[in-house]
Design an enzyme around this catalytic site. Structure first.
Site, mmCIF file in Angstrom:
data_model
loop_
_atom_site.group_PDB
_atom_site.id
_atom_site.type_symbol
_atom_site.label_atom_id
_atom_site.label_comp_id
_atom_site.label_asym_id
_atom_site.label_seq_id
_atom_site.Cartn_x
_atom_site.Cartn_y
_atom_site.Cartn_z
ATOM 1 N N LYS A 40 -1.881 39.216 63.194
ATOM 2 C CA LYS A 40 -0.736 39.950 63.704
ATOM 3 C C LYS A 40 -0.867 41.462 63.497
ATOM 4 O O LYS A 40 -0.800 42.240 64.451
ATOM 5 C CB LYS A 40 0.489 39.407 62.966
ATOM 6 C CG LYS A 40 1.764 40.069 63.267
ATOM 7 C CD LYS A 40 2.847 39.338 62.498
ATOM 8 C CE LYS A 40 2.602 39.428 61.000
ATOM 9 N NZ LYS A 40 3.769 39.867 60.252
ATOM 10 N N THR A 41 -1.081 41.841 62.268
ATOM 11 C CA THR A 41 -1.191 43.264 61.972
ATOM 12 C C THR A 41 -2.369 43.868 62.719
ATOM 13 O O THR A 41 -2.289 44.957 63.282
ATOM 14 C CB THR A 41 -1.381 43.484 60.468
ATOM 15 O OG1 THR A 41 -0.394 42.723 59.773
ATOM 16 C CG2 THR A 41 -1.231 44.934 60.114
ATOM 17 N N ASP A 227 7.690 45.135 63.414
ATOM 18 C CA ASP A 227 6.989 44.014 62.782
ATOM 19 C C ASP A 227 8.015 43.119 62.083
ATOM 20 O O ASP A 227 9.110 43.567 61.757
ATOM 21 C CB ASP A 227 5.991 44.577 61.767
ATOM 22 C CG ASP A 227 4.945 43.539 61.384
ATOM 23 O OD1 ASP A 227 4.926 42.464 62.010
ATOM 24 O OD2 ASP A 227 4.157 43.813 60.466
ATOM 25 N N GLU A 228 7.656 41.886 61.821
ATOM 26 C CA GLU A 228 8.545 40.941 61.136
ATOM 27 C C GLU A 228 9.912 40.898 61.818
ATOM 28 O O GLU A 228 10.957 40.913 61.166
ATOM 29 C CB GLU A 228 8.716 41.309 59.658
ATOM 30 C CG GLU A 228 7.426 41.518 58.891
ATOM 31 C CD GLU A 228 6.709 40.224 58.536
ATOM 32 O OE1 GLU A 228 7.109 39.149 59.023
ATOM 33 O OE2 GLU A 228 5.710 40.299 57.782
ATOM 34 N N GLN A 258 8.747 32.029 59.950
ATOM 35 C CA GLN A 258 8.665 32.763 58.688
ATOM 36 C C GLN A 258 9.903 33.606 58.426
ATOM 37 O O GLN A 258 9.864 34.574 57.668
ATOM 38 C CB GLN A 258 7.418 33.650 58.678
ATOM 39 C CG GLN A 258 6.143 32.837 58.675
ATOM 40 C CD GLN A 258 4.925 33.718 58.531
ATOM 41 O OE1 GLN A 258 4.703 34.346 57.514
ATOM 42 N NE2 GLN A 258 4.129 33.776 59.582
ATOM 43 N N ARG A 610 -0.070 31.286 52.724
ATOM 44 C CA ARG A 610 -0.703 32.449 52.089
ATOM 45 C C ARG A 610 -2.127 32.122 51.672
ATOM 46 O O ARG A 610 -2.918 33.001 51.387
ATOM 47 C CB ARG A 610 0.055 32.890 50.826
ATOM 48 C CG ARG A 610 1.476 33.396 51.016
ATOM 49 C CD ARG A 610 1.631 34.375 52.100
ATOM 50 N NE ARG A 610 1.987 33.713 53.354
ATOM 51 C CZ ARG A 610 1.915 34.284 54.531
ATOM 52 N NH1 ARG A 610 1.510 35.521 54.646
ATOM 53 N NH2 ARG A 610 2.237 33.624 55.624
#
Length: 726
Positions: A40-41, A227-228, A258, A610
């Site tokens: 994503k980043t 983002d997020e 998430q 994670r």
DNA sequence: CCTAGTAACATTTTT
DNA sequence: TGTTACTAGG
């Protein structure tokens, strides 16, 4: 894996098809649904670079909003590597930092005083307590604060609250709560203060009432990334909308699975409804997971699939098989911690390991056992450095100097160090202030007219004035030193308990100030802003040696401990997810409503995803809560996991009396330290828990070892994790 | 006005 | 269990 961002020439070649499509997206709204570990980043970073390079967008027109300041820092760094100098002109920030920056410039347009300060939740609590007492209301400040946050975070404000809220909230009448709210806001403004929520609300107010300012800011944000996005609340939603304007070049990125900040009024519908809110939005889906082994990923998929309020989505692993996920059942929380510590000692590579838990309280036992096993560890988040008493005291002087209206800070330090201005004196002065409608410090100035013995107060006011003057002339580090000198604070804490720690903390504070100054070179006021917005400026105590600008970034060889919430966006080769129990994960306060329960499941999902290579889940059958023993049951989420996806490890309870492992999950452990297997006697060894010792006898699989200060211990070689020393 | 002792309370998660 | 908030005695 290799994270050397590609050179300018191949922005796309290192990306998969879906990522490329997202990167090439140019104008108009876009939603990037990016599963955990799907790059994503990376995609956002490449997209920004692509905008600059291919579409010739000017860096000064690009805004990227991240969830935390840390994420912002990382993104900037990656962009720096990729686009070089242009990165400097990019605007990368959190909503709150961005809002504060705007308000520092335009605050007066919405009634803010120039030197306004940002109150943290501690300050909020203090203020609330005062107001509650004033109004004679019996309610917990914490609960009331949650109500105020809700009022502020849902837009609609007080009128909506009076219309929709139940008769009683936080143990008081709805109308009383509204009254508290009004008083609270009034008091904040009178003191030239804002709270976190105000930052966003005032930015909105500014934009709505002054289109010309909005327009200006929009120039600076022609291309916006958020983002997020799944964790944005209604206020952030509105802010985004305003900034995006009529012709939104808005790319939001997130993963509904998430979304874990509902308690902060994040609204998952923001992301679910994006295509409705922004008609014509393109949707890009990143569903290939590069992070985790398929063993881990299939577990994650199985767990999240149980959520009913959810859009179907399955992450596909790119990596192959991997070790089975281990489940450990411990008789109690202590054993659980001991297991984790022993297992970590066995694995080595501390820097690759994270321990994740639901509540901060769980960290204590873990820390304790890691320490005993001499495993270096780093606690992320927890009790922030800037929340320590001595640090807050000194900073209160700074805040007061910058903003003399700040009566919360004033009251914090009037008598710290003790200077003979006791509670009754303060009460008298504050009373006077209130009656005359003047700031607290003004009342202090008039002490002579109010008190019979005003000397001390006079001296205090003088001190404050002196510092206020100094605040304009000196940088943060020098200023803080001056405070320490002028107040003789060090002498004051010299004979308190933990004097050493606290003195060390003050040193760290000074160092943090110096570091910050060296890096950013701003004023004291700006330093305070930075602190207010970054919950944990890099834990100063922990940096081993600060040399250059982070060389190839060797992760310190430390185990990382943090809450599941803090772990969002991070990844680790090895993850221990502990306390997978009913009442903990899912947390006891989230059992009643389906939405809450599903958020807990997402939290579990976030924890699982994670892990890159190895994942351990554990739970205890007994746990102490407030010192009271409570028996616990394994989390219902474990039942969602199909047979065969988990391998139960059940090694060594305490020394021998444990059951044999069913499947020895860690048999295939990557790179263990050199563990000793064969002994004759006389060897020097190191035990994770008892430290160094000497082997006295060896028989069969057992050795007897003498540990100085501990005594003789009979250990099973196979499980004790003994390390052979020279 | 200050300190030491005791009572009460707290733990969900945080920009 | 660990911390903080109040109280009484100095």
């Amino acid at each position: 894996m290799v994270d050397f961002e590609s050179s300018m020439s191949d922005l796309l070649s290192s990306l998969n098809e879906a990522q490329q499509a997202a990167v090439k997206h140019f104008e108009g709204p876009a939603l990037v649904v990016a599963g955990a570990g799907s790059g994503k980043t990376r995609t956002v970073v490449h997209r920004i670079a692509y905008l600059l390079r291919e579409h010739r967008v000017y860096a000064g027109e690009i805004l990227a909003v991240t969830f935390t300041n840390k994420a912002a820092g990382e993104m900037k760094e990656r962009l720096g590597k990729m686009v070089g100098r242009a990165a400097h002109d990019l605007w990368v920030s959190t909503f709150h930092s961005a809002a504060l920056r705007i308000l520092r410039v335009y605050g007066e347009w919405v009634g803010l005083k120039p030197g306004f300060v940002v109150y943290d939740d501690d300050d909020q609590n203090t203020l609330l307590k005062e107001i509650l007492k004033d109004l004679g209301l019996e309610a917990k400040p914490g609960a009331v604060r949650a109500v105020l946050d809700r009022i502020k975070n849902r837009l609609g404000g007080i009128s909506e609250f009076l219309r929709d809220a139940p008769d009683y909230v936080a143990g008081i009448l709805r109308e009383d709560a509204a009254l508290v709210y009004q008083r609270y806001q009034q008091s904040l403004r009178a003191q030239g203060a804002v709270d976190f929520n105000d930052l966003l609300l005032l930015a909105i107010e500014l934009f709505e009432n002054h289109p010309e300012i909005l327009h200006k800011v929009q120039q600076r944000a022609r291309f916006i990334h958020v983002d997020e996005y799944q964790d944005t609340n209604p206020v952030q939603y509105r802010l985004t909308r305003l900034l995006a304007g009529e012709n939104p070049n808005l790319m939001v990125v997130g993963d509904p699975d998430q979304s874990i900040y509902g308690f902060r009024n994040a609204d998952i519908n923001n992301i679910l409804d994006f295509t409705k809110d922004y008609p014509g939005a393109k949707v890009y889906r990143l569903e290939e997971n590069y992070r985790s082994t398929s063993a881990i990923l299939s577990l994650a998929n199985a767990v999240i699939a149980k959520n009913a309020l959810r859009l179907e989505k399955t992450l596909r692993p790119v990596k192959g098989g991997g070790d089975p996920v281990c489940l450990f059942r411990a008789p109690n929380a202590r054993e659980e911690a001991a297991f984790v510590a022993r297992e970590i000692a066995r694995l080595g590579n501390f820097g690759q390991i994270a321990i994740l838990y639901r509540t901060n309280a769980q960290s204590r036992l873990l820390e304790e056992h890691l320490r005993r096993a001499q495993i270096p560890a780093r606690l992320v988040g927890a009790v922030g450095f800037f929340e320590r008493r001595e640090v807050k005291d000194i900073l209160a002087y700074a805040r007061l100097a910058v903003n003399p209206l700040d009566s919360i800070s004033l009251r914090r330090i009037v008598n710290v160090p003790t200077r003979g201005i006791g509670a009754s004196t303060v009460a008298k002065l504050l009373e006077h202030a209130q009656q005359h409608g003047i700031p607290a410090l003004e009342a202090f100035r008039q002490a002579e007219a109010i008190l019979s013995r005003p000397q001390q107060v006079g001296a205090f006011v003088e001190l404050v004035d002196e510092l206020a003057e100094a605040a304009f002339e000196t940088g943060p580090a020098e200023f803080l030193e001056r405070v320490l000198d002028a107040t003789d604070y060090k002498t004051f804490i010299k004979d308190e308990p933990d004097a050493e720690d606290r003195l060390a903390n003050l040193e760290e504070l000074l160092r943090a100030a110096r570091d910050w100054e060296a890096e950013f070179g701003g004023t004291l006021a700006e330093f305070l802003d930075t602190i207010a917005l970054t919950a944990s400026i890099e834990e100063p105590a922990k940096r081993v040696q600060d040399g250059k600008l982070e060389a190839p970034r060797e992760k310190a060889e430390e185990v990382t401990l943090m809450t599941l919430h803090n772990a969002k966006g991070l990844e680790f080769p090895i993850v221990f997810l502990v306390g997978v129990e009913e009442n903990l994960l899912p947390h006891r306060n989230s059992l009643n409503r389906l939405e809450d329960l599903e958020e807990e499941r997402r939290l579990f999902y976030v924890g699982i995803t994670r892990a890159q290579e190895r994942l351990y889940l554990s739970y205890a059958e007994e746990r102490e809560i407030y010192g009271k023993r409570e028996s616990t049951r394994p989390s219902r989420f474990l039942e969602d996991i199909p047979e065969g996806m988990l391998t139960e490890v059940n090694p060594f309870g305490e020394f021998g009396r444990g059951v044999r492992p069913v499947t020895v999950g860690w048999a295939a452990a990557p790179s263990r330290p050199k563990l000793a297997e064969n002994f004759k006697g006389g060897e020097k060894v190191k035990h994770p828990r008892f430290g160094n010792g000497t082997v006295v006898a060896a028989l069969g699989g057992e050795v007897t070892v003498h540990f100085p200060g501990v005594g003789l211990k009979k250990l099973a070689v196979k499980f004790a994790g003994l390390e052979l020393l020279e």
